[in-house]
Structure formats: C-alpha cells, structure tokens
Design an enzyme around this catalytic site. Structure first.
Site, PDB file in Angstrom:
ATOM      1  N   TYR A  53       0.865  -1.191   0.000  1.00  0.00           N
ATOM      2  CA  TYR A  53       0.000   0.000   0.000  1.00  0.00           C
ATOM      3  C   TYR A  53       0.895   1.232   0.000  1.00  0.00           C
ATOM      4  CZ  TYR A  53      -3.072   3.731   1.361  1.00  0.00           C
ATOM      5  OH  TYR A  53      -3.745   4.927   1.372  1.00  0.00           O
ATOM      6  N   GLU A  83      -2.797   7.784  -4.300  1.00  0.00           N
ATOM      7  CA  GLU A  83      -2.857   6.492  -3.615  1.00  0.00           C
ATOM      8  C   GLU A  83      -2.636   5.375  -4.624  1.00  0.00           C
ATOM      9  OE1 GLU A  83      -6.612   4.563  -2.340  1.00  0.00           O
ATOM     10  OE2 GLU A  83      -5.836   4.771  -0.306  1.00  0.00           O
TER      11      GLU A  83
END
Ligand code: GDP
Ligand code: MN
Length: 398
Positions: free
Chosen positions: A109, A197
């Site tokens: 992530y 992101e």
C-alpha cells in the site's frame, strides 16, 4: 477534483512510475480490440469510476479470451457500480480500462496525503497492500510506515530508501522503489494534488515494481494553474447538484435531508445546519452564496436548491456585512415570483440595510415566513416543514 485510474496512471507514468500496459475503451467491441492490440493472453478489465473498492464490487475482472472481455464489458457498461465508497446510488460505468494482467508476488500500500498537523505531505506505506488503508490500520497497524517530506528539499533519496527497507523490500528492488516514491511525490507537489494512492503497488514475478491501481485528487483552488488537469474532470462521476453549482460559481454540498439552506459564508452555513438539526430537522444541502450577492445570484441559488427533489422547505439565512439585506430580499422576491413554488420559505435577515430588506419582503405579498434570530428561523422552517407533511400537501410546483 478526482480523476480516473487510467488518467492517474498516465500522469504518474510521466513522472517515472511504472504501470502495466493498458488502453481505454468506451464499448465492449473497443475493449476486445484494445486487448488484441495489447497482446498476451490474460487481461484485467477495470470499470473506470471515481471510487475505490471496485474489485470487491465486481468492477475488476480477469479475462482469458477476447470473448470473455466482451462479456465482462457487456455486463459493466451503462451499469451503476456500487462500492463502499460510492454511496448506495453508485457511479455510472461509461469507460473501462483494459490492462495486460501481471503475475503478482507482493502487494504494497502506498499513499501520499496532506498531514494537517505537520503541514506537510506525508507518505503512508504498508507491506499489507490490497486491503483498504482503513482495514490495514485496524488489523495491522504495526505494518504502517509513515514519513514526512520536508518541502524545502523534497523527497530525498535516503528517505525513500529508508521507506523501501522498512517495507522489507529486497535490495535489488530498492532503486525502483525510490524512483516510484520520488515520481509520486513530484506528481503530487508539481500538480497541486491533495492525494495520491497506489493500492496495490506490486512486486511482479519478474522483479518489477508496478502501480496496479492509482488514484489522484487535486486541489480545486489550484486547478486554474493546471488546465491540463482541469480538463480531466468527468461530470458523470460527480453529484449533479454539485457540478451545476460549481459551473455557476456557487459552493454547494448536497446532503441527505429536506431543508434547503441558502446562506452567506461557510461559518454561518455550518451554524445554520447545526441549528436546523437542533430544531429537529435535517439540512438538504450546504450552499454558500458568498459576499456581495446580487438579486440574480440569490435567484440562481434558489433554482439550484430547488433542483434537488428532496427539498421540502427552504431557509434563507443572511448576515449582511458586505452583502446588503435589501438586495438579498429582492433576490428572494424575484426568485419566488419566477419559480412559483409552493413550499415554505423562511427568511432571516440581519446586518446592513435590514429594515429595507424586511420592507421589501413585507410589501411583496408573498407568503414568506420571517424570523429575527437564527434559532427562531430554524424552528420556523422545521415547524413549517412538519406541518406541511402532516397536512399531506403537495410539496412543490417546480
Ligand atoms: P479497487 O478495488 O477499486 O481498489 O481496484 P484495484 O485496481 O486495486 O483492483 C482490485 C484487485 O484486483 C487488486 O487488488 C488486485 O488484487 C487485482 N488485480 C488488478 N490488476 C491485476 C493484475 O494485473 N493481475 C492480478 N493477478 N490481479 C490484479
Ligand atoms: Mn485498489
């Protein structure tokens, strides 16, 4: 402003971040054709909507043949995809992105956000990619690495290397990871982003670091200096009430209640919403008409609030400093005459030229409910709304 995954990938790739090869399609036929162009024998078909959580909601499909691609797209196009980020109404699918599938070894992530307390860009990374960051911070908080970037010098190589090592990357992958991190940071700061992101950032079977997903949001107030970003706006993905307002220079946030609010100043708008709730109602929106509102602007605000079918009563709350109560009153009268609406309207005016404003309202002969204090205004609008409901009157003529 949000953009699509394929757009974010193109931007990030221009900043040196590696992404899988892919192509955009607007129809099932085009998607199958795109897959043939890409070559290979495994593809991922991804619904392009402004929301995450598409995988779980059936918006990301692995396909092994052109026919499967056609079928997957046939199912996706024109449908609304409902994910945990879209709200129950979902977001329409009008574009799909076809990508060559890649073999995944590890998922990471990676997020870049504005950290308000340090007033810096913060990098948030985790070795537990693929899950949503909310789940990672609940289930594996220890896996999260945070690093703050000093804006005067930008993201330094040593700092990026440190993040790579904290994520447990093998030494041979570190240089690629540094390039990825620095590319994302450069895109973030050069383009006035508010969020980047990549979830997941993957390590492939053949040792490449690839952004498999990408999300970017931008600061609306800085879009004027990035026309190439501003034109990526996709209104099909926005709340239509909010895009109509933005096009008219009004700042509007749609909410779920029934009481439409026309207010000047964001602080007063928030106080108004609180007071409506305190009086037992629910606001339908947050609309700030700003300072120096002309009668035309007030009328525009009315039309906008009324275009929301949930609105069953309206509260106008103006504290005129730069504004003038007489102008606002004229705007209210003009709007009510023009729109011929039959739902209760409560007006509370205070400040500059309040007496003239009250006179204009009184002389208009319109059934405007007046109030002096904010509490009184909120109680009256909630009272009028409930009263109309119990009488079962038809709520609107527009
Ligand atoms: P999101 O659900 O909206 O965040 O969409 P993502 O782009 O993250 O896709 C969801 C999931 O699909 C990813 O977490 C991956 O596990 C999987 N996925 C996406 N692309 C590929 C690919 O090329 N190969 C493989 N094996 N899985 C993929
Ligand atoms: Mn994702």
């Amino acid at each position: 402003m949000d953009i699509h995954e394929y757009q974010a990938k193109e931007i990030l790739s221009n900043f040196g971040v590696d992404v899988p090869s892919g192509a955009l399609a607007y129809s099932p036929e085009q998607a199958a054709y795109r897959a043939r162009e890409l070559g290979g024998d495994k593809w991922i078909v991804k619904a392009q909507v402004h929301a995450g959580g598409r995988g779980k909601a059936g918006g990301v499909k692995l396909c092994n043949t052109e026919n499967e691609i056609y079928q997957a797209c046939d199912d996706l196009f024109g449908r609304k995809l409902v994910t945990h980020q879209t709200g129950p109404e979902g977001k329409g699918i009008y574009r799909v992105y076809v990508e060559s599938a890649v073999p995944i070894d590890r998922e990471i992530y990676l997020g870049f956000v504005l950290d308000r307390s340090s007033q810096r860009v913060m990098i948030v990374a985790s070795s537990e990619g693929g899950m949503e960051i909310e789940d990672i911070s609940a289930d594996r908080p220890d896996s999260i690495v945070r690093s703050i970037v000093e804006p005067a010098v930008g993201l330094q190589e040593f700092q990026a290397r440190e993040i790579a090592f904290q994520l447990g990357l093998e030494p041979k992958l570190v240089q690629q990871m540094v390039r990825t991190l620095q590319g994302c940071y450069a895109a973030f700061s050069d383009l006035d982003a508010t969020m980047v992101e990549i979830n997941p950032l993957v390590i492939t079977g053949d040792d490449r670091v690839l952004a498999l997903d990408a999300k970017m949001s931008f600061d609306d107030n800085a879009l004027f200096r990035h026309p190439q970003i501003a034109e990526l706006r996709d209104k099909s993905q926005e709340d239509p009430r909010e895009s109509r307002a933005a096009d008219r220079g009004l700042s509007y946030v749609g909410l779920d209640g029934n009481i439409g609010c026309i207010v000047n100043g964001a602080g007063l708008a928030m106080a108004t919403m609180d007071t409506i709730k305190l009086a037992g109602g629910e606001p339908a929106n947050f609309l700030d008409i700003g300072g120096g509102a002309s009668p035309e602007r007030v009328a525009k605000a009315f039309r906008l609030v009324l275009s929301d079918n949930n609105v069953q009563a309206i509260l106008v709350n103006i504290f005129a400093g730069i504004n003038r109560c007489d102008w606002v009153a004229e705007g209210v009268v003009q709007a009510l005459k023009e729109l011929d609406l039959d739902l209760p309207v409560v007006v509370r005016l205070a400040g500059t030229n309040v007496e003239e404003g009250q006179k204009i309202l009184a002389k208009s002969g319109l059934p405007i409910i007046r109030a002096t204090t904010l509490m009184e205004a909120a109680e009256r609008v909630v009272g009028a709304w409930k009263n109309d409901l119990t009488q079962g009157t038809k709520m609107r003529a527009v």
